[in-house]
Structures are given as C-alpha cells and as structure tokens.
Design an enzyme around this catalytic site. Structure first.
Site, PDB file in Angstrom:
ATOM      1  N   ASP A  71       0.856  -1.175   0.000  1.00 38.81           N
ATOM      2  CA  ASP A  71       0.000   0.000   0.000  1.00 38.81           C
ATOM      3  C   ASP A  71       0.895   1.228   0.000  1.00 38.81           C
ATOM      4  OD1 ASP A  71      -1.943   1.925   0.456  1.00 38.81           O
ATOM      5  OD2 ASP A  71      -3.042   0.667   1.867  1.00 38.81           O
TER       6      ASP A  71
ATOM      7  N   ARG B  87      -0.157   4.295  -0.309  1.00 37.20           N
ATOM      8  CA  ARG B  87      -0.890   5.514   0.016  1.00 37.20           C
ATOM      9  C   ARG B  87      -0.314   6.204   1.248  1.00 37.20           C
ATOM     10  NH1 ARG B  87      -6.859   3.187   0.181  1.00 37.20           N
ATOM     11  NH2 ARG B  87      -5.728   1.576   1.283  1.00 37.20           N
TER      12      ARG B  87
END
Ligand SMILES: [Zn+2]
Length: 199
Positions: free
Chosen positions: A128, A130
């Site tokens: 991930d 993000r």
C-alpha cells in the site's frame, strides 16, 4: 501550510439532489488534485465531524466494477453524510497509489490467482503506497483537528493520527459483497487487517 483554493456548491448523488460543496486546495505535499466534498457545512461544526478518506478508484467509483467495493463504499459514504453531514476527502491515489495502468496489470495477475496484495508485490510495489499526510493537511486547512473517521482500515487510523489528527471515534462501513469481489474483501481482512463484518 495548505489552504483552500476554491469552494463551489453543487448537488451530488444518483439523483443529483444532495447539496454539498467541493473544495480544491493549494500547498499540498504533492501536486495531486485531491478534493474535499463537504456535506451540511460539517467543517464549521464544533463537534468532531464525520470524515471519510476515499482513494480514487476509476473502475469501481465510475463503472461499479465487480472486482472491488469502492463504488459501493463511496455511495454509502455519500448517503450517510447526506443525513448527518461530513467531509469526504477524495484522494487521487488510484490502485493504492500505484496508478491505474499498474492496477490493471495487477488485475491480470489476480486473474491468474494472486490476491490484491501479492499482485502489487509481484509488480515491485509495496502493499500500500498511500500516504494520508495530505488528508491531514486538507483537514487542517478546514480548521478540523478532531474527527470521527469512517473506515475499517487500521492503517488509515494510525497514519492520520501520526499526522496530528485526533480521532474521537471510528465508524465501520458495511461489507459490500457481490459476485466477483469476495476474494478481494477476504484479502483485505486477512492481509490488510481490515475490520470487516460479513453477514
Ligand atoms: Zn476499487
């Protein structure tokens, strides 16, 4: 410090009947065009407003793809915020930050049996990518420092707290199971440690 660039009224939802405002920003950490959508002027409340950080998913948000639950989660958020107010931070970080084309490559690998995280890893990306720092910047630009966060994802909670936002309450979302996204949701729970309640 980030600040609001433009604040525009519009109506949203499937029947275009829910009043809201869309805001752009300047001074964010990257040049991604993130926006906030504010329902019932939730940013001017004294109490902690409901907040949802939604990462862009073109296939799910626009086309309601069978492969994920993003479109349904977005609809649920808009429905909830149309009633109780809230701030939707729509973050332009497609495919957990790897971008749309890479996400489509990952989908090809998922069709061959990998889960969503394994596929990203196979392409050389972390689980991930993000970063929710800009979400914190946007909230601060709205003078919001304490929130109720809609999420099942513990990483979002920790990340936002590490950027100085106080989370008064965590509100879970419904499980949007449909034909085609079961294994995607299972991987979110088993690998991503999402707290998702299946019926
Ligand atoms: Zn999606």
């Amino acid at each position: 410090m980030a600040k609001v660039r433009a604040r525009v009224a519009f109506k949203v939802g499937k029947a275009s009947h829910i009043p809201a405002e869309i805001l752009s920003f300047e001074g964010l950490a990257t040049d991604k065009e993130h926006v906030a959508v504010i329902f019932k002027q939730a940013d001017s409340e004294k109490a902690a407003p409901l907040v949802r950080m939604h990462s862009e998913c073109l296939t799910g948000d626009v086309f309601h793809s069978s492969r994920c639950d993003c479109g349904e989660q977005l609809d649920e958020t808009i429905e909830r915020m149309s009633e109780s107010g809230g701030i939707l931070l729509y973050l332009r970080q497609e495919g957990r930050g790897i971008g749309l084309y890479n996400k489509l490559d990952a989908y090809r690998l998922q069709s061959q049996g990998m889960n969503t995280y394994e596929a990203n890893n196979h392409l050389g990306f972390d689980d991930d990518l993000r970063d929710f720092k800009e979400a914190a910047q946007m909230l601060r630009a709205l003078n919001v420092e304490k929130i109720k966060l809609i999420t099942n994802n513990p990483r979002k909670i920790n990340d936002l707290q590490s950027h100085g936002i106080e989370i008064e309450e965590v509100v879970g979302t419904r499980a949007h199971v449909k034909e085609g996204n079961e294994s995607y949701l299972q991987a979110k729970v088993s690998h991503g440690k999402h707290k998702l309640q299946f019926d």
